[in-house]
Structures are given as C-alpha cells and as structure tokens.
Write a protein that holds these residues in place. Sequence first.
Motif, PDB file in Angstrom:
ATOM      1  N   VAL A 156      -7.199 -14.821 -11.175  1.00 58.71           N
ATOM      2  CA  VAL A 156      -6.538 -13.515 -10.886  1.00 58.71           C
ATOM      3  C   VAL A 156      -6.592 -13.189  -9.475  1.00 58.71           C
ATOM      4  CG1 VAL A 156      -6.822 -11.058 -11.401  1.00 58.71           C
ATOM      5  CG2 VAL A 156      -6.932 -12.599 -13.128  1.00 58.71           C
ATOM      6  N   TYR A 157      -5.630 -13.009  -8.797  1.00 63.54           N
ATOM      7  CA  TYR A 157      -5.728 -12.891  -7.198  1.00 63.54           C
ATOM      8  C   TYR A 157      -5.549 -11.174  -7.065  1.00 63.54           C
ATOM      9  CZ  TYR A 157      -5.238 -17.597  -6.252  1.00 63.54           C
ATOM     10  OH  TYR A 157      -5.349 -19.106  -6.010  1.00 63.54           O
ATOM     11  N   TYR A 158      -6.275 -10.784  -6.394  1.00 63.29           N
ATOM     12  CA  TYR A 158      -6.545  -9.185  -5.821  1.00 63.29           C
ATOM     13  C   TYR A 158      -6.220  -9.045  -4.290  1.00 63.29           C
ATOM     14  CZ  TYR A 158      -9.105  -9.123 -10.363  1.00 63.29           C
ATOM     15  OH  TYR A 158      -9.511  -9.102 -11.615  1.00 63.29           O
ATOM     16  N   CYS A 159      -5.568  -7.941  -4.135  1.00 61.75           N
ATOM     17  CA  CYS A 159      -5.322  -7.561  -2.803  1.00 61.75           C
ATOM     18  C   CYS A 159      -6.679  -6.553  -2.389  1.00 61.75           C
ATOM     19  CB  CYS A 159      -3.944  -6.596  -2.886  1.00 61.75           C
ATOM     20  SG  CYS A 159      -3.628  -5.894  -1.241  1.00 61.75           S
ATOM     21  N   ASN A 160      -7.047  -6.454  -1.298  1.00 63.48           N
ATOM     22  CA  ASN A 160      -8.033  -5.965  -0.751  1.00 63.48           C
ATOM     23  C   ASN A 160      -7.625  -5.194   0.733  1.00 63.48           C
ATOM     24  OD1 ASN A 160     -10.588  -6.087   1.078  1.00 63.48           O
ATOM     25  ND2 ASN A 160     -11.085  -5.173  -0.665  1.00 63.48           N
ATOM     26  N   ALA A 161      -7.879  -3.925   0.912  1.00 66.62           N
ATOM     27  CA  ALA A 161      -7.684  -3.433   2.327  1.00 66.62           C
ATOM     28  C   ALA A 161      -8.598  -2.344   2.650  1.00 66.62           C
ATOM     29  CB  ALA A 161      -6.087  -2.988   2.102  1.00 66.62           C
ATOM     30  N   ASN A 162      -8.772  -2.228   3.658  1.00 63.99           N
ATOM     31  CA  ASN A 162      -9.509  -1.136   4.612  1.00 63.99           C
ATOM     32  C   ASN A 162      -8.613  -0.166   5.043  1.00 63.99           C
ATOM     33  OD1 ASN A 162     -12.021  -2.187   3.624  1.00 63.99           O
ATOM     34  ND2 ASN A 162     -12.314  -3.171   5.949  1.00 63.99           N
ATOM     35  N   ILE A 163      -8.537   1.016   4.496  1.00 66.60           N
ATOM     36  CA  ILE A 163      -7.560   1.859   4.869  1.00 66.60           C
ATOM     37  C   ILE A 163      -8.044   3.428   5.033  1.00 66.60           C
ATOM     38  CG2 ILE A 163      -5.467   3.399   3.695  1.00 66.60           C
ATOM     39  CD1 ILE A 163      -4.968   0.858   2.342  1.00 66.60           C
ATOM     40  N   ARG A 164      -7.682   4.115   6.196  1.00 63.87           N
ATOM     41  CA  ARG A 164      -7.941   5.404   6.532  1.00 63.87           C
ATOM     42  C   ARG A 164      -6.884   6.186   5.833  1.00 63.87           C
ATOM     43  NH1 ARG A 164      -6.286   8.600  10.418  1.00 63.87           N
ATOM     44  NH2 ARG A 164      -5.128   6.769  11.542  1.00 63.87           N
ATOM     45  N   PRO A 165      -7.221   7.183   5.153  1.00 61.35           N
ATOM     46  CA  PRO A 165      -6.217   7.932   4.421  1.00 61.35           C
ATOM     47  C   PRO A 165      -5.888   9.170   5.564  1.00 61.35           C
ATOM     48  CG  PRO A 165      -8.096   7.966   2.906  1.00 61.35           C
ATOM     49  CD  PRO A 165      -8.544   7.301   4.248  1.00 61.35           C
ATOM     50  N   THR A 166      -4.765   9.635   5.340  1.00 63.28           N
ATOM     51  CA  THR A 166      -4.163  10.496   6.226  1.00 63.28           C
ATOM     52  C   THR A 166      -5.182  11.886   6.261  1.00 63.28           C
ATOM     53  OG1 THR A 166      -1.825  10.121   5.789  1.00 63.28           O
ATOM     54  CG2 THR A 166      -2.209  12.304   6.674  1.00 63.28           C
ATOM     55  N   GLY A 167      -5.419  12.414   7.565  1.00 67.49           N
ATOM     56  CA  GLY A 167      -6.216  13.385   7.679  1.00 67.49           C
ATOM     57  C   GLY A 167      -7.957  13.318   7.645  1.00 67.49           C
ATOM     58  N   ALA A 215       0.983  -0.919  -0.082  1.00 70.61           N
ATOM     59  CA  ALA A 215      -0.037  -0.037  -0.120  1.00 70.61           C
ATOM     60  C   ALA A 215       0.978   1.221  -0.063  1.00 70.61           C
ATOM     61  CB  ALA A 215      -0.776  -0.188   1.165  1.00 70.61           C
ATOM     62  N   SER A 216       0.587   2.191  -0.702  1.00 68.84           N
ATOM     63  CA  SER A 216       1.330   3.261  -0.806  1.00 68.84           C
ATOM     64  C   SER A 216       0.186   4.609  -0.724  1.00 68.84           C
ATOM     65  CB  SER A 216       2.271   3.501  -2.140  1.00 68.84           C
ATOM     66  OG  SER A 216       1.380   3.556  -3.396  1.00 68.84           O
ATOM     67  N   GLY A 217       0.740   5.722  -0.544  1.00 69.60           N
ATOM     68  CA  GLY A 217       0.135   6.994  -0.632  1.00 69.60           C
ATOM     69  C   GLY A 217      -0.048   7.784   0.792  1.00 69.60           C
ATOM     70  N   ARG A 218      -0.852   8.687   0.947  1.00 73.52           N
ATOM     71  CA  ARG A 218      -1.177   9.330   2.165  1.00 73.52           C
ATOM     72  C   ARG A 218      -2.195   8.422   2.962  1.00 73.52           C
ATOM     73  NH1 ARG A 218      -0.320  14.557   2.464  1.00 73.52           N
ATOM     74  NH2 ARG A 218      -2.536  14.880   3.805  1.00 73.52           N
ATOM     75  N   ILE A 219      -1.572   7.438   4.103  1.00 74.52           N
ATOM     76  CA  ILE A 219      -2.235   6.288   4.811  1.00 74.52           C
ATOM     77  C   ILE A 219      -2.162   6.764   5.877  1.00 74.52           C
ATOM     78  CG2 ILE A 219      -2.053   3.851   5.232  1.00 74.52           C
ATOM     79  CD1 ILE A 219      -1.118   3.574   2.277  1.00 74.52           C
ATOM     80  N   GLY A 220      -3.223   6.920   6.830  1.00 78.25           N
ATOM     81  CA  GLY A 220      -3.134   7.413   8.258  1.00 78.25           C
ATOM     82  C   GLY A 220      -3.224   6.039   9.034  1.00 78.25           C
ATOM     83  N   GLY A 221      -3.800   4.866   8.313  1.00 78.73           N
ATOM     84  CA  GLY A 221      -3.879   3.586   9.110  1.00 78.73           C
ATOM     85  C   GLY A 221      -4.200   2.362   8.304  1.00 78.73           C
ATOM     86  N   ILE A 222      -4.001   1.316   8.445  1.00 72.46           N
ATOM     87  CA  ILE A 222      -4.427   0.228   7.702  1.00 72.46           C
ATOM     88  C   ILE A 222      -5.289  -0.845   8.669  1.00 72.46           C
ATOM     89  CG2 ILE A 222      -4.143  -1.571   5.863  1.00 72.46           C
ATOM     90  CD1 ILE A 222      -1.551  -0.080   5.076  1.00 72.46           C
ATOM     91  N   ASP A 223      -6.491  -1.050   8.479  1.00 69.66           N
ATOM     92  CA  ASP A 223      -7.174  -1.959   8.972  1.00 69.66           C
ATOM     93  C   ASP A 223      -6.904  -3.355   8.715  1.00 69.66           C
ATOM     94  OD1 ASP A 223     -10.565  -2.363  10.390  1.00 69.66           O
ATOM     95  OD2 ASP A 223      -8.711  -3.143  11.226  1.00 69.66           O
ATOM     96  N   TYR A 224      -8.090  -3.955   8.075  1.00 67.28           N
ATOM     97  CA  TYR A 224      -8.140  -5.345   7.537  1.00 67.28           C
ATOM     98  C   TYR A 224      -7.362  -5.517   6.153  1.00 67.28           C
ATOM     99  CZ  TYR A 224     -11.453  -8.486   4.772  1.00 67.28           C
ATOM    100  OH  TYR A 224     -11.792  -9.548   4.007  1.00 67.28           O
TER     101      TYR A 224
END
Length: 121
Positions: A92-103, A24-33
């Motif tokens: 085809v394998y896909y990545c999935n994530a619940n992410i809280r963007p910064t701010g 994961a990349s970018g403005r990430i505040g936190g990653i949950d699941y």
Amino acid sequence: QVRLVESGGGLVQAGGSLRLSCAASGRIGGIDYMAWYRQAPGKQRELVANITSDGSTNYADSVKGRFTISRDNPKKTVYLQMNSPKPEDTAVYYCNANIRPTGSWLINEYWGQGTQVTVSS
C-alpha cells in the motif's frame, strides 16, 4: 480542512509501468516536503522517495533508477512514476506531505488514505 488523495494504484505486471498521483486540497498556505511511503503486509512502513519544494529528491536504494518522484506545485500534486516494478514492490503506497494551512504559521504533517499497488510476476 487539508486532505491528500492518492490515485493510480492497481495491478501491474513486473517490468511494466504505473504512475501514482497525490493531490492536496483544502485551505493550503504552502507545501514543503512531499513524499511517498509504502507498507507491505507484515512489514513496517518505509520511505520510497521524497521531494522538497525546490525539487531536490531522495530515493530508497531499492527503487533508485526505477522510480521517479516529481511534483507540480501549482496543482499541489506529487507523482510517483514506477518503471520496471518488481513483485517485491507490492504494497500500500501512502502520500505524505508537510503543509502549512492558510492563516497558520505552523506546518503540519498529513497522510493520504493509501492506494494498493500489486505487481504480478
């Protein structure tokens, strides 16, 4: 902008091993699941495995004992170790994530672009 980028797919022989990565990349505040899904031709997308932020895991019955999901929180990366793959794991394998963007207080769901895994018999 938050992105998920998978790598590690390809052709593997049945009984071999393969490791998928998703960063994961970018403005990430936190990653949950975080999770891996897959979609075979003509079939619906299905959950392969997921992992929570504290490391709790869950697997589809079809991959239990063969696949292992793990994550490296400082690297914001989730892995899928595929041992003893079978031809029916081809998808085809896909990545999935619940992410809280910064701010933001909101948690959004993100998907990677997918990586092809082909298991030959």
